[in-house]
Design a protein around this motif. Structure first.
Motif, mmCIF file in Angstrom:
data_model
loop_
_atom_site.group_PDB
_atom_site.id
_atom_site.type_symbol
_atom_site.label_atom_id
_atom_site.label_comp_id
_atom_site.label_asym_id
_atom_site.label_seq_id
_atom_site.Cartn_x
_atom_site.Cartn_y
_atom_site.Cartn_z
ATOM 1 N N THR A 131 1.391 2.321 4.750
ATOM 2 C CA THR A 131 0.094 2.717 5.292
ATOM 3 C C THR A 131 -0.756 3.395 4.229
ATOM 4 O O THR A 131 -0.266 4.225 3.461
ATOM 5 C CB THR A 131 0.299 3.686 6.471
ATOM 6 O OG1 THR A 131 1.002 3.007 7.511
ATOM 7 C CG2 THR A 131 -1.028 4.189 7.017
ATOM 8 N N ALA A 132 -2.049 3.056 4.221
ATOM 9 C CA ALA A 132 -3.038 3.780 3.431
ATOM 10 C C ALA A 132 -3.877 4.620 4.389
ATOM 11 O O ALA A 132 -4.153 4.194 5.512
ATOM 12 C CB ALA A 132 -3.927 2.812 2.650
ATOM 13 N N MET A 133 -4.260 5.808 3.968
ATOM 14 C CA MET A 133 -5.084 6.686 4.798
ATOM 15 C C MET A 133 -6.543 6.291 4.642
ATOM 16 O O MET A 133 -7.069 6.247 3.526
ATOM 17 C CB MET A 133 -4.857 8.141 4.422
ATOM 18 C CG MET A 133 -3.393 8.581 4.531
ATOM 19 S SD MET A 133 -2.652 8.205 6.154
ATOM 20 C CE MET A 133 -3.633 9.272 7.224
ATOM 21 N N ARG A 134 -7.200 6.042 5.753
ATOM 22 C CA ARG A 134 -8.544 5.460 5.705
ATOM 23 C C ARG A 134 -9.593 6.440 5.180
ATOM 24 O O ARG A 134 -10.678 6.008 4.768
ATOM 25 C CB ARG A 134 -8.922 4.899 7.072
ATOM 26 C CG ARG A 134 -9.013 5.897 8.181
ATOM 27 C CD ARG A 134 -8.826 5.235 9.548
ATOM 28 N NE ARG A 134 -9.719 4.112 9.752
ATOM 29 C CZ ARG A 134 -9.460 3.089 10.583
ATOM 30 N NH1 ARG A 134 -8.325 3.058 11.267
ATOM 31 N NH2 ARG A 134 -10.327 2.114 10.731
ATOM 32 N N HIS A 135 -9.314 7.752 5.168
ATOM 33 C CA HIS A 135 -10.285 8.708 4.664
ATOM 34 C C HIS A 135 -10.102 8.966 3.169
ATOM 35 O O HIS A 135 -10.840 9.756 2.583
ATOM 36 C CB HIS A 135 -10.171 10.040 5.425
ATOM 37 C CG HIS A 135 -8.836 10.699 5.326
ATOM 38 N ND1 HIS A 135 -7.738 10.256 6.029
ATOM 39 C CD2 HIS A 135 -8.410 11.759 4.588
ATOM 40 C CE1 HIS A 135 -6.701 11.023 5.743
ATOM 41 N NE2 HIS A 135 -7.076 11.936 4.867
ATOM 42 N N ARG A 136 -9.125 8.296 2.558
ATOM 43 C CA ARG A 136 -8.913 8.434 1.127
ATOM 44 C C ARG A 136 -9.266 7.125 0.414
ATOM 45 O O ARG A 136 -9.730 6.189 1.024
ATOM 46 C CB ARG A 136 -7.469 8.851 0.846
ATOM 47 C CG ARG A 136 -7.149 10.253 1.394
ATOM 48 C CD ARG A 136 -5.718 10.626 1.156
ATOM 49 N NE ARG A 136 -5.415 11.963 1.663
ATOM 50 C CZ ARG A 136 -4.206 12.465 1.776
ATOM 51 N NH1 ARG A 136 -3.146 11.732 1.415
ATOM 52 N NH2 ARG A 136 -4.022 13.678 2.260
ATOM 53 N N ALA A 137 -8.986 7.083 -0.875
ATOM 54 C CA ALA A 137 -9.435 5.930 -1.672
ATOM 55 C C ALA A 137 -8.286 5.271 -2.417
ATOM 56 O O ALA A 137 -8.448 4.827 -3.555
ATOM 57 C CB ALA A 137 -10.515 6.376 -2.655
ATOM 58 N N ARG A 138 -7.107 5.189 -1.771
ATOM 59 C CA ARG A 138 -5.946 4.607 -2.440
ATOM 60 C C ARG A 138 -5.482 3.316 -1.765
ATOM 61 O O ARG A 138 -4.354 2.875 -1.987
ATOM 62 C CB ARG A 138 -4.805 5.624 -2.486
ATOM 63 C CG ARG A 138 -5.153 6.925 -3.172
ATOM 64 C CD ARG A 138 -3.950 7.818 -3.401
ATOM 65 N NE ARG A 138 -3.061 7.305 -4.436
ATOM 66 C CZ ARG A 138 -2.023 7.985 -4.925
ATOM 67 N NH1 ARG A 138 -1.754 9.204 -4.464
ATOM 68 N NH2 ARG A 138 -1.255 7.455 -5.854
#
Length: 364
Positions: A149-156
């Motif tokens: 999972t990538a966190m949608r509020h970050r940029a990774r």
């Protein structure tokens, strides 16, 4: 006949939406917190597995988003080393196998577990080691894959998407994005989704839980999601008339026609306000209209739930029998990110015989 909880526990089940950091055993949290010096909340001055489990449940049921998110601060804090990640992953598999789950895709955000210096690859390797140990302990009664999972509020998201592709032949089945939907549309990560499509990779998107139809529309039509995490707000595009007839809007009709799987998590949806009760949960209408509905746990610790409890609650609320639970289970297995022949083998060799035996036993 409504199946008993014992029958449901013995029934083969498939789980597509389960968060690793939302399913820890309370005693494990206590043990790991002591090792790293993390301070846990106490209940009436007590610190036992029972009291801590109660705190997690009460905080998640409080209706306060701040308290709900605080619960993950504690679980993530104790999952920052290789031994901790491996233990949590192993125990997750053991707990699911004990509950009759025969296939599971367990998701987590690797970027949240690098605070003590681990690399992303080391995080994934530690989790995979735990999964392998859990499967071995269960003597092959369960198949488990990772979803990164990538966190949608970050940029990774691109970095995590590339990580999922790099590990797809070593235990990772696909990619996901999660986090607050409002203000963070999936289109912010379009480059990651386009990359995954070029790599013939699978991905699901949390959509239609905390935000409405635009979230679902973007996840499908802009990003190309294979599945929808939750997707419960698709009900907003369905009209039930006074005479009981049902009309689907264009988006709802598309989701049903294309057989896009909905990863529904009834108990969790009550805590987040996406539904008011199990009996009023949109899963009832969506099942009746034959959407590709699947049943999931989301966060077993926070919701104090399991796959058996989720299915038992639905059976009680809607009168579902073993045939209905078999339908949910096959839906989920069809929708998994395993290769087709492996999906078919689990359906034909595990799920169908398992339910057939229970139906024969129940005489239904």
């Amino acid at each position: 006949m409504t199946p008993t909880l014992d029958q449901i526990r013995r029934a083969p089940k498939v789980l597509l939406h389960d968060h690793l950091d939302g399913g820890l055993r309370p005693q494990t949290i206590i043990d790991l917190a002591a090792e790293v010096g993390h301070v846990l909340p106490s209940v009436d001055g007590a610190m036992t597995a029972e009291s801590l489990g109660r705190w997690f449940g009460e905080a998640s049921d409080s209706g306060s988003l701040e308290r709900y998110l605080e619960t993950f601060d504690h679980t993530v804090a104790v999952m920052q080393t290789v031994p901790a990640l491996t233990r949590v992953a192993r125990e997750a598999v053991e707990d699911l196998a004990a509950d009759g789950v025969v296939y599971a895709e367990i998701r987590y955000a690797p970027e949240q577990h690098v605070n003590e210096g681990l690399t992303l690859d080391e995080v994934v390797a530690a989790v995979q080691e735990g999964f392998d140990q859990g499967v071995a302990a269960a003597r092959g009664r369960i198949v488990v894959r990772q979803l990164l999972t990538a966190m949608r509020h970050r940029a990774r998201s691109m970095e995590i998407a590339q990580l999922s592709v790099a590990w797809r032949d070593r235990g990772v089945a696909g990619f996901d994005i999660a986090g607050a939907e409002a203000g963070y549309p999936p289109t912010r990560h379009l480059d990651a989704f386009e990359y995954l499509q070029r790599e013939n990779a699978h991905f699901t998107i949390h959509a239609g839980e905390g935000f409405g139809l635009p979230s679902i529309w973007q996840a499908i039509q802009w990003c190309g999601a294979d599945r929808l995490g939750h997707g419960v707000r698709i009900i907003d595009d369905i009209t039930v008339r006074d005479d009981g007839s049902v009309e689907l809007g264009l988006l709802a009709a598309y989701v049903r026609d294309k057989r896009i799987p909905l990863e529904m998590c009834p108990s969790s949806n009550l805590q987040t306000g996406a539904a008011t009760s199990i009996a009023e949960h949109p899963i009832g209408l969506l099942t009746r209209m034959r959407f590709r509905v699947t049943v999931n746990t989301d966060n077993r610790l926070m919701s104090r739930t399991s796959m058996s409890h989720e299915m038992a609650a639905l059976a009680e609320a809607f009168g579902y029998d073993l045939h209905d639970l078999r339908w949910f289970t096959i839906n989920a297995m069809k929708s998994s990110f395993l290769p087709f022949d492996e999906r078919l083998a689990i359906i034909d060799d595990v799920i169908k015989p398992g339910y057939a035996a229970l139906v024969t036993e129940a005489g239904t």
